[in-house]
Design a protein around this motif. Structure first.
Motif, PDB file in Angstrom:
ATOM      1  N   VAL A   1      26.164   4.383   4.391  1.00 42.10           N
ATOM      2  CA  VAL A   1      26.271   2.985   4.811  1.00 42.10           C
ATOM      3  C   VAL A   1      24.995   2.558   5.542  1.00 42.10           C
TER       4      VAL A   1
ATOM      5  N   PHE B   1      42.661   3.738  10.611  1.00 44.46           N
ATOM      6  CA  PHE B   1      42.453   4.858   9.708  1.00 44.46           C
ATOM      7  C   PHE B   1      41.239   5.637  10.201  1.00 44.46           C
ATOM      8  N   GLY B   2      40.061   5.196   9.884  1.00 45.41           N
ATOM      9  CA  GLY B   2      38.864   5.805  10.463  1.00 45.41           C
ATOM     10  C   GLY B   2      38.616   7.211   9.981  1.00 45.41           C
ATOM     11  N   SER B   3      38.235   7.350   8.732  1.00 47.08           N
ATOM     12  CA  SER B   3      38.016   8.671   8.180  1.00 47.08           C
ATOM     13  C   SER B   3      36.733   8.652   7.361  1.00 47.08           C
ATOM     14  N   LEU B   4      35.661   8.286   8.030  1.00 47.10           N
ATOM     15  CA  LEU B   4      34.359   8.219   7.379  1.00 47.10           C
ATOM     16  C   LEU B   4      33.690   9.564   7.581  1.00 47.10           C
TER      17      LEU B   4
ATOM     18  N   VAL C   1      29.406   2.208  12.746  1.00 50.46           N
ATOM     19  CA  VAL C   1      29.877   1.659  11.476  1.00 50.46           C
ATOM     20  C   VAL C   1      31.277   1.112  11.726  1.00 50.46           C
ATOM     21  N   PRO C   2      31.468  -0.175  11.560  1.00 52.53           N
ATOM     22  CA  PRO C   2      32.792  -0.740  11.849  1.00 52.53           C
ATOM     23  C   PRO C   2      33.791  -0.355  10.763  1.00 52.53           C
ATOM     24  N   ILE C   3      34.776   0.438  11.123  1.00 52.22           N
ATOM     25  CA  ILE C   3      35.780   0.839  10.131  1.00 52.22           C
ATOM     26  C   ILE C   3      37.172   0.500  10.632  1.00 52.22           C
ATOM     27  N   ASN C   4      38.095   0.556   9.721  1.00 59.50           N
ATOM     28  CA  ASN C   4      39.514   0.297   9.973  1.00 59.50           C
ATOM     29  C   ASN C   4      39.978   1.112  11.188  1.00 59.50           C
TER      30      ASN C   4
ATOM     31  N   PRO D   1      25.460  -1.422  11.344  1.00 62.25           N
ATOM     32  CA  PRO D   1      24.369  -0.962  10.478  1.00 62.25           C
ATOM     33  C   PRO D   1      23.409  -2.063  10.039  1.00 62.25           C
ATOM     34  N   ASP D   2      23.932  -3.261   9.789  1.00 63.87           N
ATOM     35  CA  ASP D   2      23.024  -4.316   9.322  1.00 63.87           C
ATOM     36  C   ASP D   2      22.062  -4.757  10.418  1.00 63.87           C
TER      37      ASP D   2
END
Lengths: 242, 242
Positions: free
Chosen positions: B154, B143-146, B137-140, B98-99
């Motif tokens: 974000v 887990f990954g529950s965005l 979006v870099p997530i865990n 995102p950045d």
């Protein structure tokens, strides 16, 4: 998911109202690899059956969440307390955005606490006063409707971005003393000042105490420095005969 | 809230299922200053009465949302289409966080589209193929529950960070007091400590003085803080009768 340098920060939710929001906060944390939650006096008690369903699989965070009566208790072992506020208050502390705060959390060897207030009201002035740094998520000033879990998410997201960048510790300086040690020193000073008649008039006592706390939180003194200062206070309170 | 260079990007929701999530996405957008929403074939039609209550005041975004039948139609006037996916797919396109994407959006003069797929399934391969860039979006990974609104948030947050307006308010912290003021305070303390018999044994006096000076120099206290501390010292030295 730990950085080589800093331990994972604790996320502290102060007087959260809805169990659902506690669950959502846990989910937001785990999405970005944070797992340590502390709860201060949740309104509906703890555990709360509404939290689990909203956590969407982040149940382990809820199961291991630690419960405290006061914010002071919850951050007693923390070396850097960040108080999240939406708006600027009349407090003279450094203000950091989430990215700056994340950098600091990663750079310091001690345990950081990222503290969030209740859903609507936010942290009370005395709770903000406990912190060394104010953490503000910059949002649209004309709207400003970030909920608890969203605020936690932005902060966790910024923390996760710094992972892998593993910075070396800045120097071999000792980390700031845990908040509990600082509190002990402040209590000692306040007792002495009380006996000396410093706290006067009564109407200004709370503000004066906050001013002192802010001023004494500013340095981030380490364990040895706090011990030295307590020795200084003891010497002033009990002059010795030579 | 517009950047001087680039127009504000459009947020495109493709086949969103729940009106509630469309409202939450609008709220997430407005929190970070984004206002242009486009909807592609929302499952339950449009307008959707479930959207408004979840928008928490971001109703104007919903009222002005533009409706399209296909993603191709929705992005026909856009010069840079970013397709948001949680996982990397077997597509040979640039992938940005995102950045990075926010920087590109701000740097380009054309209209960018930030495209999000349906709640569970995400964008179809043919839709991703329409995009020039993949936005992840870099997530865990464990887990990954965005959810949809969180992903929008974000991305909007990163966009707002690039806006000059979005910086948190800098507190008008006073600069550290001049060294002379600090020296005056240290001298006052040392006099008190000398009288209290703190400096003992004599052989260690220079080191002890250095320790105290280091510790008291660390905070960079400002003029007001130094004055407060001198008041504290005076109170301890001369208790008042109440």
């Amino acid at each position: 998911m730990h950085s080589a340098v800093a331990p994972q920060p604790v996320i502290v939710l102060v007087r959260p109202q809805l169990g659902q929001n506690i669950g959502k906060a846990a989910r937001a944390m785990l999405n970005f690899g944070l797992t340590r939650m502390r709860l201060v006096a949740p309104r509906d008690g703890w555990p709360n059956p509404d939290a689990g369903p909203s956590a969407a699989g982040a149940d382990a965070i809820l199961a291991e969440a630690e419960l405290f009566d006061t914010l002071a208790d919850a951050v007693a072992d923390c070396t850097h307390v960040f108080a999240t506020t939406v708006r600027k208050r009349g407090v003279t502390k450094p203000v950091m955005a989430p990215d700056e705060a994340a950098q600091v959390v990663h750079a310091e060897a001690g345990l950081s606490a990222l503290v969030f207030g209740p859903e609507r009201s936010g942290l009370e002035t005395d709770e903000v006063a406990l912190a060394r740094t104010i953490l503000t998520v910059p949002i649209n000033p004309e709207f400003g409707s970030l909920n608890l879990a969203q605020a936690v998410m932005v902060v966790a997201y910024e923390w996760s971005k710094q992972q892998g960048l593993a910075q070396p510790p800045r120097t071999e300086l000792l980390p700031p003393a845990p908040q509990g040690e600082l509190d002990g020193m402040i209590a000692q000073l306040e007792t002495m000042l009380d006996e000396a008649g410093y706290f006067y008039p009564p109407s200004r006592v709370p503000a004066t105490r906050r001013t002192l706390r802010t001023l004494l939180s500013k340095p981030g003194w380490n364990h040895l420095e706090v011990r030295t200062l307590r020795g200084v206070l003891s010497a002033l309170a009990n002059p010795r005969q030579r």
